[in-house]
Design a protein around this motif. Structure first.
Motif, PDB file in Angstrom:
ATOM      1  N   ALA A 188       4.451   0.467  -9.291  1.00  0.00           N
ATOM      2  CA  ALA A 188       4.071  -0.407  -8.179  1.00  0.00           C
ATOM      3  C   ALA A 188       3.827  -1.837  -8.671  1.00  0.00           C
ATOM      4  CB  ALA A 188       2.825   0.129  -7.491  1.00  0.00           C
ATOM      5  N   VAL A 189       3.105  -1.985  -9.770  1.00  0.00           N
ATOM      6  CA  VAL A 189       2.844  -3.326 -10.309  1.00  0.00           C
ATOM      7  C   VAL A 189       4.153  -3.974 -10.747  1.00  0.00           C
ATOM      8  CG1 VAL A 189       1.756  -4.612 -12.195  1.00  0.00           C
ATOM      9  CG2 VAL A 189       0.460  -2.870 -10.949  1.00  0.00           C
ATOM     10  N   ALA A 190       5.031  -3.205 -11.384  1.00  0.00           N
ATOM     11  CA  ALA A 190       6.332  -3.742 -11.798  1.00  0.00           C
ATOM     12  C   ALA A 190       7.140  -4.189 -10.584  1.00  0.00           C
ATOM     13  CB  ALA A 190       7.107  -2.692 -12.585  1.00  0.00           C
ATOM     14  N   THR A 191       7.063  -3.445  -9.499  1.00  0.00           N
ATOM     15  CA  THR A 191       7.788  -3.791  -8.274  1.00  0.00           C
ATOM     16  C   THR A 191       7.290  -5.108  -7.699  1.00  0.00           C
ATOM     17  OG1 THR A 191       8.176  -1.457  -7.761  1.00  0.00           O
ATOM     18  CG2 THR A 191       8.335  -3.019  -5.937  1.00  0.00           C
ATOM     19  N   ALA A 224       0.829  -1.208   0.000  1.00  0.00           N
ATOM     20  CA  ALA A 224       0.000   0.000   0.000  1.00  0.00           C
ATOM     21  C   ALA A 224       0.864   1.259   0.000  1.00  0.00           C
ATOM     22  CB  ALA A 224      -0.930  -0.004   1.216  1.00  0.00           C
ATOM     23  N   LEU A 225       1.894   1.258   0.828  1.00  0.00           N
ATOM     24  CA  LEU A 225       2.776   2.417   0.923  1.00  0.00           C
ATOM     25  C   LEU A 225       3.516   2.661  -0.387  1.00  0.00           C
ATOM     26  CD1 LEU A 225       3.724   4.415   3.193  1.00  0.00           C
ATOM     27  CD2 LEU A 225       5.693   2.912   3.493  1.00  0.00           C
ATOM     28  N   LEU A 226       4.062   1.599  -0.976  1.00  0.00           N
ATOM     29  CA  LEU A 226       4.811   1.736  -2.223  1.00  0.00           C
ATOM     30  C   LEU A 226       3.897   2.149  -3.374  1.00  0.00           C
ATOM     31  CD1 LEU A 226       7.201  -1.359  -2.012  1.00  0.00           C
ATOM     32  CD2 LEU A 226       7.743   1.031  -1.533  1.00  0.00           C
ATOM     33  N   ALA A 227       2.726   1.543  -3.453  1.00  0.00           N
ATOM     34  CA  ALA A 227       1.806   1.853  -4.549  1.00  0.00           C
ATOM     35  C   ALA A 227       1.353   3.308  -4.500  1.00  0.00           C
ATOM     36  CB  ALA A 227       0.603   0.924  -4.513  1.00  0.00           C
ATOM     37  N   ALA A 228       1.054   3.792  -3.296  1.00  0.00           N
ATOM     38  CA  ALA A 228       0.606   5.183  -3.158  1.00  0.00           C
ATOM     39  C   ALA A 228       1.727   6.168  -3.453  1.00  0.00           C
ATOM     40  CB  ALA A 228       0.068   5.413  -1.751  1.00  0.00           C
ATOM     41  N   ASP A 250      -7.545  -3.611  -0.339  1.00  0.00           N
ATOM     42  CA  ASP A 250      -7.355  -4.635   0.684  1.00  0.00           C
ATOM     43  C   ASP A 250      -8.458  -5.685   0.615  1.00  0.00           C
ATOM     44  OD1 ASP A 250      -5.514  -5.376   2.696  1.00  0.00           O
ATOM     45  OD2 ASP A 250      -6.936  -4.793   4.253  1.00  0.00           O
ATOM     46  N   ALA A 251      -9.691  -5.254   0.321  1.00  0.00           N
ATOM     47  CA  ALA A 251     -10.792  -6.209   0.162  1.00  0.00           C
ATOM     48  C   ALA A 251     -10.529  -7.150  -1.013  1.00  0.00           C
ATOM     49  CB  ALA A 251     -12.108  -5.454  -0.038  1.00  0.00           C
ATOM     50  N   VAL A 252     -10.006  -6.606  -2.102  1.00  0.00           N
ATOM     51  CA  VAL A 252      -9.647  -7.442  -3.251  1.00  0.00           C
ATOM     52  C   VAL A 252      -8.540  -8.416  -2.871  1.00  0.00           C
ATOM     53  CG1 VAL A 252      -8.681  -7.423  -5.591  1.00  0.00           C
ATOM     54  CG2 VAL A 252     -10.393  -5.719  -4.927  1.00  0.00           C
ATOM     55  N   LEU A 253      -7.570  -7.944  -2.086  1.00  0.00           N
ATOM     56  CA  LEU A 253      -6.496  -8.813  -1.608  1.00  0.00           C
ATOM     57  C   LEU A 253      -7.060  -9.980  -0.800  1.00  0.00           C
ATOM     58  CD1 LEU A 253      -3.410  -9.303  -1.167  1.00  0.00           C
ATOM     59  CD2 LEU A 253      -3.629  -7.887   0.890  1.00  0.00           C
ATOM     60  N   PHE A 254      -8.003  -9.691   0.081  1.00  0.00           N
ATOM     61  CA  PHE A 254      -8.636 -10.754   0.859  1.00  0.00           C
ATOM     62  C   PHE A 254      -9.336 -11.763  -0.045  1.00  0.00           C
ATOM     63  CE2 PHE A 254      -8.814  -7.842   4.736  1.00  0.00           C
ATOM     64  CZ  PHE A 254      -7.865  -8.574   5.432  1.00  0.00           C
ATOM     65  N   ALA A 255      -9.971 -11.271  -1.105  1.00  0.00           N
ATOM     66  CA  ALA A 255     -10.661 -12.172  -2.029  1.00  0.00           C
ATOM     67  C   ALA A 255      -9.681 -13.143  -2.670  1.00  0.00           C
ATOM     68  CB  ALA A 255     -11.400 -11.368  -3.104  1.00  0.00           C
ATOM     69  N   ALA A 293      -2.916  -6.920  -7.769  1.00  0.00           N
ATOM     70  CA  ALA A 293      -4.166  -6.163  -7.874  1.00  0.00           C
ATOM     71  C   ALA A 293      -4.184  -5.006  -6.885  1.00  0.00           C
ATOM     72  CB  ALA A 293      -5.355  -7.092  -7.629  1.00  0.00           C
ATOM     73  N   MET A 294      -3.689  -5.258  -5.694  1.00  0.00           N
ATOM     74  CA  MET A 294      -3.640  -4.205  -4.680  1.00  0.00           C
ATOM     75  C   MET A 294      -2.770  -3.042  -5.140  1.00  0.00           C
ATOM     76  SD  MET A 294      -2.410  -4.604  -0.719  1.00  0.00           S
ATOM     77  CE  MET A 294      -3.205  -3.638   0.549  1.00  0.00           C
TER      78      MET A 294
END
Length: 212
Positions: free
Chosen positions: A72-75, A61-65, A140-145, A112-113
């Motif tokens: 972020a996706v590449a990371t 979350a921190l890196l993506a923001a 985060d909800a998507v991550l839980f899924a 996805a997150m």
């Protein structure tokens, strides 16, 4: 091409060099450095079974923001590739066999997150705490899924294997097993982690000199 990878709405896009070669070098270094931070965050864990509690979702979350969606996706993609290639960057090591781990759904879900939070940052949310926090909760909800679905599959495979079942797996209640293992222990902590990540990024953004 390199100039479009880090929108100026993000901290990275604002602070990175503006010339093509320097910006590309910064981008590559950022992705490598980010994957290292993810590896460190995955090692900071509480060994809850079947899915450990780690700081990885907070780091994503921190890196993506901070980075925006593309970087972020590449990371995260580099981090996953490192782990599957055998580098011990996941909580319990690495290697292609880690795909069968009950926690691998969360690792995939980081992609996805990263995209959801990064996209929100690209659109200017990284300077607005409630918008960013909201995007982080959705991500985060998507991550839980992802984590829930993957644990369901792994638990089902275990019950059909004929081998002795671990204590956390209730063969007669796979839905309950997946919820208890991939969702219930993490909800409160992840809300707190997303709040801290949002406040941290917005706080950093306030330190960036405003353009006149």
């Amino acid at each position: 091409m390199a100039l479009t990878l880090t929108p100026t709405n993000t901290l990275l896009g604002t602070l990175a060099p503006k010339t093509g070669a320097a910006r590309m070098a910064t981008t590559i270094g950022t992705v490598v450095f980010g994957s290292l931070l993810l590896a460190i965050s995955a090692k900071i864990s509480v060994p809850v079974m079947p899915v450990p509690v780690t700081l990885a979702s907070f780091a994503v979350a921190l890196l993506a923001a901070t980075f925006g969606a593309r970087i972020a996706v590449a990371t995260v993609a580099l981090y996953i590739a490192e782990g599957l290639a055998g580098l011990p960057v996941f909580t319990y090591g690495g290697g292609f066999g880690y795909i069968a781990s009950p926690s691998f759904g969360f690792i995939l879900g980081y992609l996805a997150m990263a995209y959801i939070i990064g996209k929100a940052a690209d659109l200017g949310a990284s300077g607005k705490v409630m918008r960013l926090f909201g995007a982080m909760l959705v991500a985060d909800a998507v991550l839980f899924a992802f984590g829930f679905a993957w644990l369901m599959v792994v638990a089902s495979m275990m019950t059909q294997s004929g081998a002795a079942l671990p204590a956390w797996l209730d063969a007669g209640n796979l839905l309950g097993t997946a919820f208890a293992g991939a969702v219930q222990p993490f909800v409160v902590w992840d809300v707190l982690k997303m709040a801290l990540a949002a406040l941290s990024v917005v706080g950093l953004w306030q330190l960036v000199p405003k353009k006149g």
